[in-house]
Write a protein that holds these residues in place. Structure first.
Motif, PDB file in Angstrom:
ATOM      1  N   PHE A 347       0.830  -1.198   0.000  1.00 32.45           N
ATOM      2  CA  PHE A 347       0.000   0.000   0.000  1.00 32.45           C
ATOM      3  C   PHE A 347       0.868   1.253   0.000  1.00 32.45           C
ATOM      4  O   PHE A 347       2.055   1.222   0.330  1.00 32.45           O
ATOM      5  N   TYR A 348       0.247   2.336  -0.407  1.00 31.63           N
ATOM      6  CA  TYR A 348       0.906   3.647  -0.447  1.00 31.63           C
ATOM      7  C   TYR A 348       0.128   4.597   0.450  1.00 31.63           C
ATOM      8  O   TYR A 348      -1.097   4.685   0.388  1.00 31.63           O
ATOM      9  N   LEU A 349       0.832   5.334   1.285  1.00 32.63           N
ATOM     10  CA  LEU A 349       0.234   6.295   2.206  1.00 32.63           C
ATOM     11  C   LEU A 349       0.747   7.688   1.876  1.00 32.63           C
ATOM     12  O   LEU A 349       1.943   7.969   2.020  1.00 32.63           O
ATOM     13  N   GLU A 350      -0.131   8.550   1.395  1.00 37.90           N
ATOM     14  CA  GLU A 350       0.266   9.919   1.079  1.00 37.90           C
ATOM     15  C   GLU A 350       0.476  10.698   2.378  1.00 37.90           C
ATOM     16  O   GLU A 350      -0.317  10.586   3.325  1.00 37.90           O
ATOM     17  N   LEU A 351       1.538  11.512   2.393  1.00 36.21           N
ATOM     18  CA  LEU A 351       1.865  12.315   3.571  1.00 36.21           C
ATOM     19  C   LEU A 351       1.820  13.798   3.217  1.00 36.21           C
ATOM     20  O   LEU A 351       1.911  14.171   2.039  1.00 36.21           O
ATOM     21  N   PRO A 352       1.690  14.673   4.219  1.00 37.40           N
ATOM     22  CA  PRO A 352       1.693  16.118   3.962  1.00 37.40           C
ATOM     23  C   PRO A 352       2.996  16.564   3.299  1.00 37.40           C
ATOM     24  O   PRO A 352       4.090  16.103   3.671  1.00 37.40           O
ATOM     25  N   ARG A 353       2.880  17.462   2.315  1.00 38.42           N
ATOM     26  CA  ARG A 353       4.069  17.933   1.598  1.00 38.42           C
ATOM     27  C   ARG A 353       5.078  18.598   2.539  1.00 38.42           C
ATOM     28  O   ARG A 353       6.291  18.540   2.306  1.00 38.42           O
ATOM     29  N   ALA A 354       4.593  19.231   3.597  1.00 39.22           N
ATOM     30  CA  ALA A 354       5.491  19.931   4.523  1.00 39.22           C
ATOM     31  C   ALA A 354       6.430  18.976   5.249  1.00 39.22           C
ATOM     32  O   ALA A 354       7.461  19.400   5.791  1.00 39.22           O
ATOM     33  N   TRP A 355       6.089  17.683   5.264  1.00 41.75           N
ATOM     34  CA  TRP A 355       6.937  16.715   5.952  1.00 41.75           C
ATOM     35  C   TRP A 355       8.100  16.242   5.081  1.00 41.75           C
ATOM     36  O   TRP A 355       9.037  15.625   5.586  1.00 41.75           O
ATOM     37  N   GLN A 356       8.055  16.489   3.783  1.00 43.63           N
ATOM     38  CA  GLN A 356       9.051  15.932   2.882  1.00 43.63           C
ATOM     39  C   GLN A 356      10.454  16.379   3.270  1.00 43.63           C
ATOM     40  O   GLN A 356      10.737  17.574   3.395  1.00 43.63           O
ATOM     41  N   GLY A 357      11.339  15.406   3.465  1.00 46.91           N
ATOM     42  CA  GLY A 357      12.711  15.683   3.870  1.00 46.91           C
ATOM     43  C   GLY A 357      12.868  16.055   5.325  1.00 46.91           C
ATOM     44  O   GLY A 357      13.982  16.360   5.763  1.00 46.91           O
ATOM     45  N   GLN A 358      11.764  16.011   6.075  1.00 45.33           N
ATOM     46  CA  GLN A 358      11.798  16.472   7.457  1.00 45.33           C
ATOM     47  C   GLN A 358      11.367  15.398   8.453  1.00 45.33           C
ATOM     48  O   GLN A 358      11.085  15.713   9.610  1.00 45.33           O
ATOM     49  N   VAL A 359      11.289  14.140   8.002  1.00 46.12           N
ATOM     50  CA  VAL A 359      10.806  13.090   8.898  1.00 46.12           C
ATOM     51  C   VAL A 359      11.693  11.849   8.802  1.00 46.12           C
ATOM     52  O   VAL A 359      12.539  11.727   7.918  1.00 46.12           O
ATOM     53  N   GLU A 360      11.449  10.932   9.740  1.00 48.27           N
ATOM     54  CA  GLU A 360      12.185   9.679   9.795  1.00 48.27           C
ATOM     55  C   GLU A 360      11.193   8.540   9.991  1.00 48.27           C
ATOM     56  O   GLU A 360      10.214   8.679  10.727  1.00 48.27           O
ATOM     57  N   LEU A 361      11.432   7.396   9.321  1.00 48.01           N
ATOM     58  CA  LEU A 361      10.602   6.214   9.493  1.00 48.01           C
ATOM     59  C   LEU A 361      11.315   5.242  10.417  1.00 48.01           C
ATOM     60  O   LEU A 361      12.475   4.879  10.186  1.00 48.01           O
ATOM     61  N   THR A 362      10.609   4.813  11.478  1.00 50.39           N
ATOM     62  CA  THR A 362      11.201   3.907  12.463  1.00 50.39           C
ATOM     63  C   THR A 362      10.222   2.784  12.773  1.00 50.39           C
ATOM     64  O   THR A 362       9.029   2.855  12.456  1.00 50.39           O
ATOM     65  N   LEU A 363      10.725   1.721  13.404  1.00 51.45           N
ATOM     66  CA  LEU A 363       9.850   0.658  13.888  1.00 51.45           C
ATOM     67  C   LEU A 363       8.922   1.186  14.960  1.00 51.45           C
ATOM     68  O   LEU A 363       9.305   2.040  15.776  1.00 51.45           O
ATOM     69  N   GLY A 364       7.683   0.675  14.979  1.00 54.51           N
ATOM     70  CA  GLY A 364       6.729   1.080  15.992  1.00 54.51           C
ATOM     71  C   GLY A 364       6.828   0.227  17.246  1.00 54.51           C
ATOM     72  O   GLY A 364       7.559  -0.770  17.288  1.00 54.51           O
ATOM     73  N   GLU A 365       6.079   0.629  18.230  1.00 55.32           N
ATOM     74  CA  GLU A 365       6.114  -0.086  19.499  1.00 55.32           C
ATOM     75  C   GLU A 365       5.336  -1.384  19.430  1.00 55.32           C
ATOM     76  O   GLU A 365       5.623  -2.334  20.165  1.00 55.32           O
TER      77      GLU A 365
END
Length: 392
Positions: A347-365
């Protein structure tokens, strides 16, 4: 504030499989020999069984426009609906059989029967070509073998005669109005020693005739992963070709073709918005096929992003998750969409444009979860957990 969403609700957003994209029932047909249908389909099934003197095993197409072994249309242009049925039976061997049935006063009877090119039906499509009222609908059937070979047959039906007007090998095929003629053209893609070759066939005398053959990506493609028609910048018609590349086809890249109305042929498109389209679209998630992500008739090409262009992906998730931008390289308006692809769950999850280059993907709890966090990892913007539908 931490926000949570269930990924199962997002699965409809993107099926990571490309433009021509199959859902099959071939496993079911081995268990069901003669399922009972209702109405018109039931009448056709009974007429075929009576004609054969035995119960046929129906062959379900695994892709294309029709996923049923029964296809109804006016094949001969007489104004009456006819039927086409795909099946095998003990008395005729293992290859697929195609029967045409006509009706009169509510009764159906078999008028023609023809053996297909292999044991499986890969896809079924129909094309109504322009012409006088006596010209019917052509039937396009892709046959497949256990070895992975594919063969395309184009059938016409006239004067109670079923004729194969075209038989060719293929890796992908596409029906679309590429030339702007108002009728459906046929694009056949073949994989070979020289890479990927695109053949354009147009409606000539109410049948398909080849008018052009074109090598794509200068031999850098080892095989075709998918092909899509697109209407892009300036209303021009395009073909987007996704190809396997790298050692053993470990990567995907894309090329764009367009139809030159003056030259009357397909040409490679040289985008003014990127210097090297092939390298710009190179991606290591081979499930990432081009598609119309926003429903505007323009096909976008997915581009995997990292670092400042997208964001940071924790090393433990690099094989599963990737930041992706969907680009239209025929206009300056791009990316069309930006977000995260989960290749494991599709699946693909669209994210807010303001987050581009400003976030990190990590494992969840929690199990099967991942999180979108701030660059320093201290704030959780979004948590995604994949669960079965029964758990919602």
């Amino acid at each position: 504030k931490k926000r949570r969403c269930c990924a199962s609700a997002l699965l409809c957003a993107l099926q990571l499989s490309g433009c021509s994209y199959s859902f099959g029932a071939s496993g079911v047909e081995d268990l069901l020999r003669a399922p009972q249908f209702s109405g018109q389909t039931n009448q056709v099934q009974k007429a075929l069984t009576a004609y054969l003197g035995e119960s046929p095993q129906l062959k379900y197409p695994t892709g294309g426009d029709h996923l049923s072994p029964f296809v109804f249309d006016d094949w001969d242009g007489d104004g009456q609906e006819d039927a086409a049925v795909f099946y095998t039976c003990a008395s005729k061997g293992t290859n697929v059989q195609l029967a045409i049935l006509e009706q009169q006063e509510g009764s159906w009877w078999v008028t023609q029967e023809r053996e297909g090119l292999s044991t499986e039906v890969e896809s079924v499509s129909t094309a109504a070509l322009a012409g006088d009222d006596q010209v019917g609908t052509q039937l396009l059937v892709g046959y497949g073998t256990a070895q992975g070979d594919r063969y395309l047959t184009v059938y016409t039906y006239s004067d109670v005669t079923l004729t194969a007007v075209l038989e060719t090998s293929y890796s992908e095929y596409l029906l679309a109005d590429i030339t702007g003629s108002g009728t459906l053209d046929l694009v056949v893609v073949q994989d070979g020693d020289r890479g990927v070759q695109v053949k354009l066939l147009t409606n000539t005398d109410n049948t398909y005739q080849q008018v052009q053959s074109l090598d794509v990506a200068q031999g850098r493609f080892s095989g075709c992963a998918g092909i899509c028609s697109s209407i892009g910048g300036g209303g021009r018609r395009y073909l987007i070709v996704d190809g396997y590349t790298g050692n053993n086809g470990a990567y995907l890249a894309s090329e764009i073709l367009y139809y030159d109305q003056k030259a009357k042929k397909l040409k490679a498109y040289d985008s003014r918005y990127v210097e090297d389209l092939y390298n710009a679209t190179l991606r290591y998630f081979t499930s990432l096929h081009s598609m119309d992500i926003d429903g505007d008739t323009t096909v976008e090409i997915p581009v995997q992003l990292a670092g400042e262009a997208g964001g940071v992906v924790n090393a433990s998730l690099e094989r599963r998750l990737s930041f992706v931008a969907w680009q239209d390289y025929t206009t300056a308006e791009w990316p069309k969409s930006w977000g995260v692809v989960d290749a494991e769950y599709g699946f693909y999850l669209e994210l807010p444009r303001a987050w581009q280059g400003q976030v990190e993907l990590t494992l969840g709890e929690e199990k099967n979860s991942w999180e979108v966090r701030s660059p320093n990892g201290e704030e959780v913007y979004l948590s995604v957990r994949v669960v079965s539908q029964g758990a919602i």
